[in-house]
Design a protein around this motif. Structure first.
Motif, PDB file in Angstrom:
ATOM      1  N   TYR A  19     -19.017 -67.792 -28.999  1.00  0.00           N
ATOM      2  CA  TYR A  19     -18.875 -68.759 -27.798  1.00  0.00           C
ATOM      3  C   TYR A  19     -18.029 -68.365 -26.487  1.00  0.00           C
ATOM      4  O   TYR A  19     -16.754 -68.512 -26.452  1.00  0.00           O
ATOM      5  N   PRO A  20     -18.586 -67.435 -25.708  1.00  0.00           N
ATOM      6  CA  PRO A  20     -17.714 -66.666 -24.949  1.00  0.00           C
ATOM      7  C   PRO A  20     -17.244 -67.582 -23.957  1.00  0.00           C
ATOM      8  O   PRO A  20     -15.952 -67.388 -23.368  1.00  0.00           O
ATOM      9  N   LEU A  21     -18.035 -68.490 -23.441  1.00  0.00           N
ATOM     10  CA  LEU A  21     -17.543 -69.355 -22.113  1.00  0.00           C
ATOM     11  C   LEU A  21     -16.381 -70.245 -22.929  1.00  0.00           C
ATOM     12  O   LEU A  21     -15.172 -70.437 -22.232  1.00  0.00           O
ATOM     13  N   ALA A  22     -16.535 -70.751 -24.239  1.00  0.00           N
ATOM     14  CA  ALA A  22     -15.434 -71.584 -24.595  1.00  0.00           C
ATOM     15  C   ALA A  22     -14.208 -70.904 -24.999  1.00  0.00           C
ATOM     16  O   ALA A  22     -13.033 -71.043 -24.760  1.00  0.00           O
ATOM     17  N   VAL A  23     -14.371 -69.348 -25.214  1.00  0.00           N
ATOM     18  CA  VAL A  23     -13.182 -68.595 -25.557  1.00  0.00           C
ATOM     19  C   VAL A  23     -12.291 -68.533 -24.090  1.00  0.00           C
ATOM     20  O   VAL A  23     -11.226 -68.739 -23.812  1.00  0.00           O
ATOM     21  N   ALA A  24     -13.150 -68.063 -23.107  1.00  0.00           N
ATOM     22  CA  ALA A  24     -12.625 -68.093 -21.657  1.00  0.00           C
ATOM     23  C   ALA A  24     -11.940 -69.358 -21.060  1.00  0.00           C
ATOM     24  O   ALA A  24     -10.745 -69.272 -20.717  1.00  0.00           O
ATOM     25  N   ARG A  25     -12.632 -70.467 -21.322  1.00  0.00           N
ATOM     26  CA  ARG A  25     -11.947 -71.745 -20.849  1.00  0.00           C
ATOM     27  C   ARG A  25     -10.557 -72.078 -21.570  1.00  0.00           C
ATOM     28  O   ARG A  25      -9.621 -72.517 -21.224  1.00  0.00           O
ATOM     29  N   MET A  26     -10.736 -71.708 -23.056  1.00  0.00           N
ATOM     30  CA  MET A  26      -9.506 -72.022 -23.892  1.00  0.00           C
ATOM     31  C   MET A  26      -8.615 -71.146 -23.363  1.00  0.00           C
ATOM     32  O   MET A  26      -7.090 -71.644 -23.114  1.00  0.00           O
ATOM     33  N   LYS A  27      -8.512 -69.684 -23.018  1.00  0.00           N
ATOM     34  CA  LYS A  27      -7.672 -69.057 -22.763  1.00  0.00           C
ATOM     35  C   LYS A  27      -6.955 -69.336 -21.268  1.00  0.00           C
ATOM     36  O   LYS A  27      -5.800 -69.232 -20.999  1.00  0.00           O
ATOM     37  N   GLN A  28      -8.005 -69.745 -20.519  1.00  0.00           N
ATOM     38  CA  GLN A  28      -7.601 -70.283 -19.149  1.00  0.00           C
ATOM     39  C   GLN A  28      -6.421 -71.650 -19.161  1.00  0.00           C
ATOM     40  O   GLN A  28      -5.706 -71.683 -18.656  1.00  0.00           O
ATOM     41  N   ALA A  29      -7.038 -72.382 -20.070  1.00  0.00           N
ATOM     42  CA  ALA A  29      -6.228 -73.544 -20.316  1.00  0.00           C
ATOM     43  C   ALA A  29      -4.804 -73.162 -20.919  1.00  0.00           C
ATOM     44  O   ALA A  29      -3.925 -73.796 -20.479  1.00  0.00           O
ATOM     45  N   VAL A  30      -4.783 -72.128 -21.790  1.00  0.00           N
ATOM     46  CA  VAL A  30      -3.482 -71.977 -22.285  1.00  0.00           C
ATOM     47  C   VAL A  30      -2.687 -71.439 -21.047  1.00  0.00           C
ATOM     48  O   VAL A  30      -1.302 -71.792 -20.880  1.00  0.00           O
ATOM     49  N   LYS A  31      -3.185 -70.316 -20.262  1.00  0.00           N
ATOM     50  CA  LYS A  31      -2.361 -69.828 -19.011  1.00  0.00           C
ATOM     51  C   LYS A  31      -1.901 -70.907 -18.253  1.00  0.00           C
ATOM     52  O   LYS A  31      -0.607 -71.055 -17.817  1.00  0.00           O
ATOM     53  N   ASP A  32      -2.752 -71.844 -17.781  1.00  0.00           N
ATOM     54  CA  ASP A  32      -2.349 -73.044 -17.197  1.00  0.00           C
ATOM     55  C   ASP A  32      -1.196 -73.802 -17.466  1.00  0.00           C
ATOM     56  O   ASP A  32      -0.475 -74.235 -16.854  1.00  0.00           O
ATOM     57  N   ALA A  33      -1.454 -74.078 -18.890  1.00  0.00           N
ATOM     58  CA  ALA A  33      -0.358 -75.083 -19.647  1.00  0.00           C
ATOM     59  C   ALA A  33       1.039 -74.194 -19.646  1.00  0.00           C
ATOM     60  O   ALA A  33       1.967 -74.796 -19.591  1.00  0.00           O
ATOM     61  N   GLN A  34       0.975 -72.893 -19.715  1.00  0.00           N
ATOM     62  CA  GLN A  34       2.075 -72.017 -19.669  1.00  0.00           C
ATOM     63  C   GLN A  34       2.651 -72.232 -18.143  1.00  0.00           C
ATOM     64  O   GLN A  34       3.939 -72.403 -18.075  1.00  0.00           O
ATOM     65  N   ARG A  35       1.907 -71.960 -17.265  1.00  0.00           N
ATOM     66  CA  ARG A  35       2.111 -71.957 -15.833  1.00  0.00           C
ATOM     67  C   ARG A  35       3.131 -73.424 -15.589  1.00  0.00           C
ATOM     68  O   ARG A  35       4.019 -73.302 -14.994  1.00  0.00           O
ATOM     69  N   LEU A  36       2.552 -74.345 -15.935  1.00  0.00           N
ATOM     70  CA  LEU A  36       3.126 -75.893 -15.810  1.00  0.00           C
ATOM     71  C   LEU A  36       4.307 -76.138 -16.644  1.00  0.00           C
ATOM     72  O   LEU A  36       4.650 -77.228 -16.386  1.00  0.00           O
ATOM     73  N   GLY A  37       4.396 -75.145 -17.483  1.00  0.00           N
ATOM     74  CA  GLY A  37       5.712 -75.592 -18.219  1.00  0.00           C
ATOM     75  C   GLY A  37       5.505 -76.329 -19.578  1.00  0.00           C
ATOM     76  O   GLY A  37       6.352 -76.840 -20.330  1.00  0.00           O
ATOM     77  N   PHE A  38       4.058 -76.659 -20.020  1.00  0.00           N
ATOM     78  CA  PHE A  38       3.773 -77.392 -21.047  1.00  0.00           C
ATOM     79  C   PHE A  38       4.051 -76.465 -22.392  1.00  0.00           C
ATOM     80  O   PHE A  38       4.519 -77.126 -23.283  1.00  0.00           O
ATOM     81  N   LEU A  39       3.571 -75.340 -22.269  1.00  0.00           N
ATOM     82  CA  LEU A  39       3.764 -74.520 -23.432  1.00  0.00           C
ATOM     83  C   LEU A  39       4.898 -73.483 -22.884  1.00  0.00           C
ATOM     84  O   LEU A  39       5.153 -73.161 -21.763  1.00  0.00           O
ATOM     85  N   GLY A  40       5.539 -73.013 -24.103  1.00  0.00           N
ATOM     86  CA  GLY A  40       6.538 -72.075 -23.518  1.00  0.00           C
ATOM     87  C   GLY A  40       8.061 -72.555 -24.323  1.00  0.00           C
ATOM     88  O   GLY A  40       7.869 -73.137 -25.181  1.00  0.00           O
ATOM     89  N   THR A  41       9.081 -71.925 -24.117  1.00  0.00           N
ATOM     90  CA  THR A  41      10.410 -72.079 -24.685  1.00  0.00           C
ATOM     91  C   THR A  41      10.961 -73.378 -24.316  1.00  0.00           C
ATOM     92  O   THR A  41      11.962 -73.862 -25.086  1.00  0.00           O
TER      93      THR A  41
END
Lengths: 627, 193, 591
Positions: A264-286
């Protein structure tokens, strides 16, 4: 009745939008070039347009036209799908050549291109939007609500649909106990197949004393004939991530992982992008949501092993080993990844948690049955008119799914007919085959188990009268024996020997002993195997033996495959009542086995016939049977 | 210096010491530079953690299209794990190939939906035309490798054929052979690298 | 009065059984004297759960594997329900369908668990077809033979190699029905990292892994009138050989053993313990020299060939710390080939040295190129204890009727110290008995150093000799050796001497010994070794006057030039696996 999807997905105001479905089915049918053509043509037509989501624009009536791709909208059969808002027009099977017309007629001229609308095969009426299409009418889209409208690559759009309010609430305003209680009260059961109450699993991990805990999202959807998780990840990746964060908060984990199937390459890409965006917005992280708590997430790719969907095998795989299950206890909630308490939840389970936290357990329980509350997604495939991704409440009957949503069963020529139905295979390699007698069975975890099948991950394959059930059992056995990890004797050797026995039956070598042995072996593998793969592997064989015994008997005792699918046992003959004597089959028969005068019923000479099936393909009157 | 062979799964292993096997003194490879610089880079990127074996092999395969034994040995040495374990992992997962694959990967979906819509005759036709078998899936000229895959999630289009990354739906044996012919024709005209 | 703690019990087949810290239900069931069969359960290894034979029915929980279920008070367990009996029989049938059933010719025939479990469970037919193609045998190793057609994938070998030895020379490969236990890349066992300890064969439940026999070669030499065939017997053999003839483990039958060897046609029967005494003198002096100079410490022992190859592979940087002493086997072989020609007036090439060892790695050691001179190896053939027993049986000798005979002199004479080499801690104790007197100049009151005895895989001991404090470590199992060597490498120890034996319990637990899966057997054999020491008149190697005579007449001084030539060796770093395996992965098909 209109599913909640359309109601809530329609923007409150009348902004013009063009949504091209970019689910796998539509992409395979050419959705990307169609999308590009829209971009070009809209520009050429001088319409102000944007492909980017901007929150501040969304509620302005004069905002530029928004063109975006969406995740799977479910109606894969009819792709590529193009939705035009605010009218809610759904164009189906849109080709490159159709784009200029759509732009000119609908976007510039406000006319509908009628020939691209879906036509209800029953009423022959064209349907303007999803509200009129039977495929959607019976569905209740809960986890798939935003799937198919929002741009999955835009976290901003997800946020305007209430995204991350549940995770924020869980992390900043709820206690882990409170979250577990809410999930327990909702009655949510694991959507990966087992149906174990999610709240109980979480509670077991929460009460473990350990500084380190893990949450893993099981996105290793390996069941052949199932693609629900893929669609959720591709269509609404943030909902999965949000569910994961809620689970992490609930058990006291700071590290989460998503184990995605590599196919599922597209699902992998979408999930990776989602993680990045969530990090950017401070939802994920310390300092998630400013709470001072740490949440991390990593996306891992599987490497092609069905058994890795089993919890302990998945853990072994993540630890860099062969994906071989180990005996339980200890359960992962006690000792999982790196020996730490770990919970593993399916994609759909996690996505459900978001709405449960947002809307409360009671709201969730309104759908479905008392013991199996909520909705379930299914991949509806096989010999149905409408294949695709669907979501219905538990308790929906097979008939509603197959006949009403699926639009009926098709025969070998694709014609819908009331007598075409033979069986439904539910739950993939771990599930079973059900008959017409089960059409009114309300589907839930327990009802299916009572008839020897299981929900599994939610693959639902309809089969017509031309399907040989022995050969279907063999198909699944072939799959599981390949996918067996090879660790325990009963699964490794047992599934292989079951395949050999089925091969004997199909090739006409079987005796009554073969059937007895097959059944005994199936029971031993079911009761004695180490993990869920082995324990459920005999289900397709056992259910077909139970519900289609006569078909096995025909193979074994009469050396005849009634459908003619098993070539060694095919006994083609011509139904004299149906034969018009057109001689078309005579001309096509490669071995000259068919004789008969014009306008007289023809006859097949069994001595010459090779059961190639050419005559059956040729006959317009379905007079050839048994091949 | 080979140390810390990580054979147990208890406790998350730490990264091997930075001075580990690459700079091993007094062995025959001691003076040679890293024999596979690209692989070395991949391993470094994953922090030399044995737990990262699967993703490391995925990236290595991306680079070489299969997993040659000398590279697997090298990965094992670099991660301080037994080569037999690396081989065991490489042969467990369907995604990994220990034999070279053809230039074009032909994957026929044999998921349930495709199967009930007669994917098997298509597979038979493709294998017959290309002269390959399940055991020997690659053509002699290394142009094609034929594999089956259990569901590509495009069941709505069953039966489905995927050549490299292009998805072809509603296949028949004839249509599938035509697709292969067009790939071969393309190769004849302008061979891809 | 003491308050009685209520005993927790569970119910097995109607009997209440007390729970007493058992790790799992299987242990408890066996403690209740119910012989539940298993293949993949081994008390020294992790729980695996693959053979599915120890299935039991637990009330309320259904069918579970006993090996993976913790005992809980109140459980109601049934071990032989009709359903479970059926599943067990089907499991065995499934295995037998693809198992190469050449039982009469199988080397493991007498100790095959598959065979005995099939008999135990009353499996009287196999209803399934063979679906596996036969595969060639792997003869690439000089120590072991691998027969993939007999493997039932219980994984005991894989786990032993990884968990106890930390080598991982073999592992599972492929999956489903293609799953197999293979060396890396499917190459030969002899081509990779295998250190030849043979424990895989010792734990193998069938004949899939067996020590490679050299019986035919030995018979040929014995029947060749031009050859003068000499035997040497390792210390651990004497406490185990009797097991093959129905005696208890640990019963010493040296006299019959020597008699049997003579009857088989060996011209001389020597005792490897003689060379062990030599080793003590050489190794202790080497150690004291290093200690005085404070260099290359801690010193590692070098008598275990499994450990030596292990060190060469994984600790090449520590090789200077290994004692340069050859193992007793190689010392005695070298002395035979050096001294006998003059004594019996024959050429070196006509002398055949056969050693009888508890060990499979000794087969590899004997074939190391540095131990062959002028085309004639110092040790020509290595028989395991099992092989000697088979030769005795082949020759039709009734072991119990043999009249005890004595070893030949001078190399059949030994002290208790030399015999101690047979179990873990023995080398250390023997060296201490020598070093203590050498350093202090006084006679030891008691030769026993209990500090280095014991069963633990890693034991530390501090011993004071002559006012000097020595720190010793005794390890068996190479995982323990690796742990310790890692510490040494990082400079984290202040040890002086480290004794390493690859096999559990030392040589008495070697893979050439009669097959047993019981830790008690090792305990009894160890007791046998200490009994031999106790019963001998002399306990210190320095008291072996024949050894001293060899020095005066042939070797010169301890650690001197000539001693070095015959009694010492050097080591080569080995890469674990050559980078490029053979073009066609596979195995040699001819022996």
């Amino acid at each position: 009745m209109i599913g909640p999807s359309t109601e809530s997905a329609l923007p409150a105001i009348g902004r013009r939008r063009v949504i091209v479905c970019a689910g796998t089915g539509c992409v395979a049918n050419g959705a990307y070039p169609v999308f590009q053509a829209f971009t070009d043509q809209i520009k050429a037509a001088g319409i102000a347009a944007t492909t980017e989501f901007k929150a501040e624009e969304s509620d302005q009536p004069g905002a530029p036209l928004r063109l975006n791709q969406s995740g799977c909208q479910g109606f894969c059969q009819m792709g590529p799908l193009v939705t035009i808002l605010p009218e809610g027009i759904l164009y189906t099977k849109v080709r490159l050549a159709d784009v200029p017309e759509i732009v000119a007629s609908t976007l510039v001229g406000h006319d509908i291109v009628k020939r691209l609308l879906y036509v209800d095969p029953g009423t022959k009426k064209p349907c303007q939007g999803v509200a009129e299409i039977p495929f959607y009418q019976r569905q209740q889209r809960f986890v798939l609500r935003e799937c198919g409208t929002i741009d999955p690559a835009s976290v901003e759009e997800y946020l305007t649909h209430g995204g991350y309010t549940a995770a924020r609430k869980a992390i900043t305003a709820m206690t882990p106990e409170g979250i577990c209680r809410e999930i327990l009260q909702s009655g949510l059961r694991g959507r990966g197949g087992g149906g174990f109450p999610t709240g109980r699993k979480w509670e077991a991990a929460r009460t473990q004393r350990s500084a380190k805990k893990y949450v893993i999202c099981n996105a290793d959807e390996g069941d052949p004939g199932a693609f629900m998780n893929r669609s959720v990840m591709e269509g609404n990746p943030h909902s999965v991530l949000e569910g994961l964060m809620i689970a992490a908060r609930a058990i006291g984990a700071d590290e989460t992982l998503i184990y995605v199937r590599t196919e599922y390459p597209l699902a992998v890409a979408r999930m990776k992008q989602a993680v990045k965006d969530a990090q950017r917005l401070g939802f994920l992280g310390t300092n998630a949501f400013g709470s001072g708590q740490t949440f991390t997430c990593e996306v891992l790719e599987g490497a092609g092993a069905f058994v890795c969907g089993e919890e302990t095998a998945m853990i072994a795989s993540i630890e860099g080993h062969r994906g071989m299950p180990r005996p339980k206890p200890p359960f992962p909630a006690q000792s999982g990844l790196w020996g730490k308490p770990t919970i593993i939840n399916n994609v759909e389970t996690l996505a459900h948690c978001v709405r449960i936290i947002n809307e409360g357990a009671e709201s969730f329980r309104k759908l479905g049955t008392a013991q199996s509350p909520g909705t379930k997604t299914f991949a509806l495939t096989g010999h149905v008119a409408n294949t695709g991704l669907i979501e219905v409440p538990f308790g929906t009957t097979l008939r509603e799914i197959v006949i009403q949503i699926g639009g009926g069963i098709t025969d070998r020529r694709g014609r819908i007919g009331p007598n075409n139905f033979k069986a439904v295979q539910i739950g993939g390699p771990s599930g079973g085959c059900l008959t017409a007698d089960h059409l009114d069975l309300p589907l839930d975890y327990d009802s299916l188990r009572s008839v020897g099948a299981m929900i599994g991950s939610g693959g639902l394959v309809a089969m017509n009268q031309k399907t040989c059930m022995v050969s279907i059992a063999r198909f699944f056995m072939d799959f599981t024996q390949r996918e067996s990890c090879g660790k325990c004797v009963l699964c490794r050797e047992g599934t292989r020997q079951m395949l050999t026995l089925l091969d004997d039956i199909i090739a006409g070598r079987a005796t009554g002993e073969t059937l007895v042995l097959l059944e005994k072996l199936a029971h031993a593998v079911q009761k004695g195997s180490l993990c869920g793969l082995g324990k459920s592997a005999p289900n397709p064989v056992l259910t077909t033996l139970r519900y289609f015994r006569a078909e096995y008997d025909a193979h074994v005792f009469h050396k005849c495959c009634p459908t003619g699918q098993c070539k060694a046992l095919a006994k083609p003959s011509i139904d004299a009542d149906k034969c018009k004597g057109c001689q078309a089959c005579q001309k096509k028969c490669p071995v000259g086995a068919i004789t008969g005068d014009r306008k007289q019923a023809h006859v097949i000479d069994p001595a010459k016939c090779t059961a190639c099936g050419t005559c059956a393909d040729t006959c317009k009157f379905d007079a050839v049977v048994g091949v | 210096m080979i140390s810390n062979l990580n054979l147990e799964t208890q406790g998350q292993p730490e990264a091997a010491p930075a001075s580990a096997p690459l700079s091993k003194p007094s062995t025959k490879n001691s003076l040679a530079p890293a024999p596979f610089p690209k692989v070395a880079l991949i391993i470094e990127r994953h922090g030399r953690k044995p737990a990262r074996l699967v993703p490391i092999l995925q990236e290595v395969q991306e680079e070489y299209r299969y997993l040659p034994p000398d590279i697997l040995s090298y990965v094992a040495r670099s991660l301080n794990i037994a080569p037999a374990r690396v081989f065991g992992v490489a042969t467990f997962y369907a995604h990994f190939a220990i034999k070279p694959k053809g230039k074009h990967l032909v994957r026929l979906c044999d998921g349930t939906a495709c199967h009930v819509k007669d994917s098997v005759p298509i597979l038979d036709a493709i294998r017959f035309r290309l002269g390959v078998t399940e055991a020997q899936p690659t053509t002699r000229d290394l142009l094609f490798t034929v594999e089956t895959v259990a569901c590509l999630g495009a069941c709505g289009l069953a039966p489905v054929l995927v050549v490299d990354d292009q998805v072809y739906g509603a296949m028949t044996p004839e249509k599938a052979l035509a697709v292969l012919e067009s790939v071969r024709e393309q190769e004849r005209k302008e061979p891809s690298p | 009065m003491t308050t009685s703690v209520p005993t927790k019990t569970l119910n097995i087949d109607g009997l209440d059984v007390a729970i007493n810290g058992e790790r799992n239900l299987l242990e408890l069931i066996r403690k209740a004297d119910i012989e539940l069969p298993t293949f993949c359960y081994h008390s020294d290894l992790s729980v695996y759960g693959a053979c599915r034979l120890c299935l039991v029915e637990i009330e309320g929980r259904g069918i579970q594997s006993a090996c993976s279920t913790p005992p809980e008070a109140g459980l109601k367990v049934r071990t032989h329900t009709e359903e479970i009996r059926e599943i067990r029989k089907i499991s065995i049938e499934l295995l037998l369908a693809n198992h190469d059933q050449q039982c009469p010719t199988c080397l493991k025939s007498n100790s095959c668990q598959l065979k005995s479990v099939a008999r135990q469970l009353g499996v009287d037919r196999v209803r399934f077809k063979r679906v596996h193609e036969p595969e060639p045998l792997d003869y690439s190793s000089v120590a072991l033979i691998r027969d993939p057609n007999k493997c039932i994938l219980c994984g005991d070998c894989v786990r032993f190699c990884a968990e106890v030895q930390s080598v991982g020379a073999i592992d599972f490969a492929y999956r489903g029905h293609d799953a197999a236990v293979l060396p890396a890349f499917g190459q030969g066992l002899g081509d990779g990292e295998c250190i030849n300890c043979g424990q895989c064969a010792a734990v193998c439940t069938t004949g899939a892994l067996t020590p490679r026999p050299e019986i035919d070669e030995v018979w040929r030499a014995l029947n060749d009138p031009t050859k003068f065939v000499v035997a040497q017997v390792a210390p651990a053999v004497r406490v185990a050989l009797g097991e093959e003839f129905g005696l208890e483990p640990g019963v010493v039958t040296s006299g019959q053993m020597v008699a049997a060897l003579k009857r088989l046609g060996f011209e001389r029967v020597y005792d490897t313990s003689f060379a062990a005494d030599l080793t003590v003198l050489e190794e202790a002096n080497e150690f004291l020299r290093r200690k005085a100079k404070n260099e290359n410490l801690p010193q590692f022992t070098s008598c275990c060939p499994g450990w030596v190859k292990f060190a060469e592979q994984y600790f090449p940087d520590l090789l200077p710390q290994l004692s340069t002493c050859r193992s007793p086997q190689q010392m005695l072989g070298a002395l035979c080939k050096e001294l006998l020609p003059a004594e019996i007036n024959r050429e070196r090439k006509d002398i055949v040295v056969v050693s009888v060892m508890p060990c499979t790695a000794k087969k590899f050691e004997a074939k190391r190129p540095e131990f062959t001179h002028d085309g004639s190896p110092d040790v020509d053939h290595v028989l395991t204890t099992q092989e000697l027993a088979r030769m005795i049986i082949e020759a039709g000798l009734r072991y119990d009727k043999l009249k005890p005979e004595s070893y030949d002199m001078p190399m059949g004479f030994k002290t208790g110290a030399g015999v101690l080499f047979g179990n873990s801690g023995g080398v250390s104790e023997a060296v201490l008995r020598y070093a203590a007197e050498k350093v202090s100049g006084e006679t030891l009151r008691s030769p026993d150093f209990h500090a280095v005895r014991g069963e633990d895989g890693l034991r530390l001991a501090t011993v004071e000799i002559g006012g000097q404090v020595l720190k010793l470590a005794v390890v068996h199992g190479l995982k323990n050796a690796r742990t310790l060597a890692d510490k040494v490498r990082r400079g984290k120890t202040d040890l002086d001497l480290i004794e390493v034996m690859a096999c559990p319990g030392g040589c008495i637990g070697g893979a050439g010994q009669p097959v047993s899966r019981n830790a008690d057997v090792r305990r009894l054999r160890t007791r046998g070794i200490y009994d031999v020491d106790k019963n001998l008149d002399l306990h210190k190697s320095q008291e072996n006057h024949f050894v001293n005579e060899v020095y005066t007449r042939h070797l010169g001084e301890i650690g001197g030039k000539r001693a070095h030539k015959l009694l010492h060796t050097c080591y080569v770093p080995r890469f674990p696996v050559e980078a490029t395996p053979p073009a066609t992965p596979g195995v040699t098909t001819t022996p």
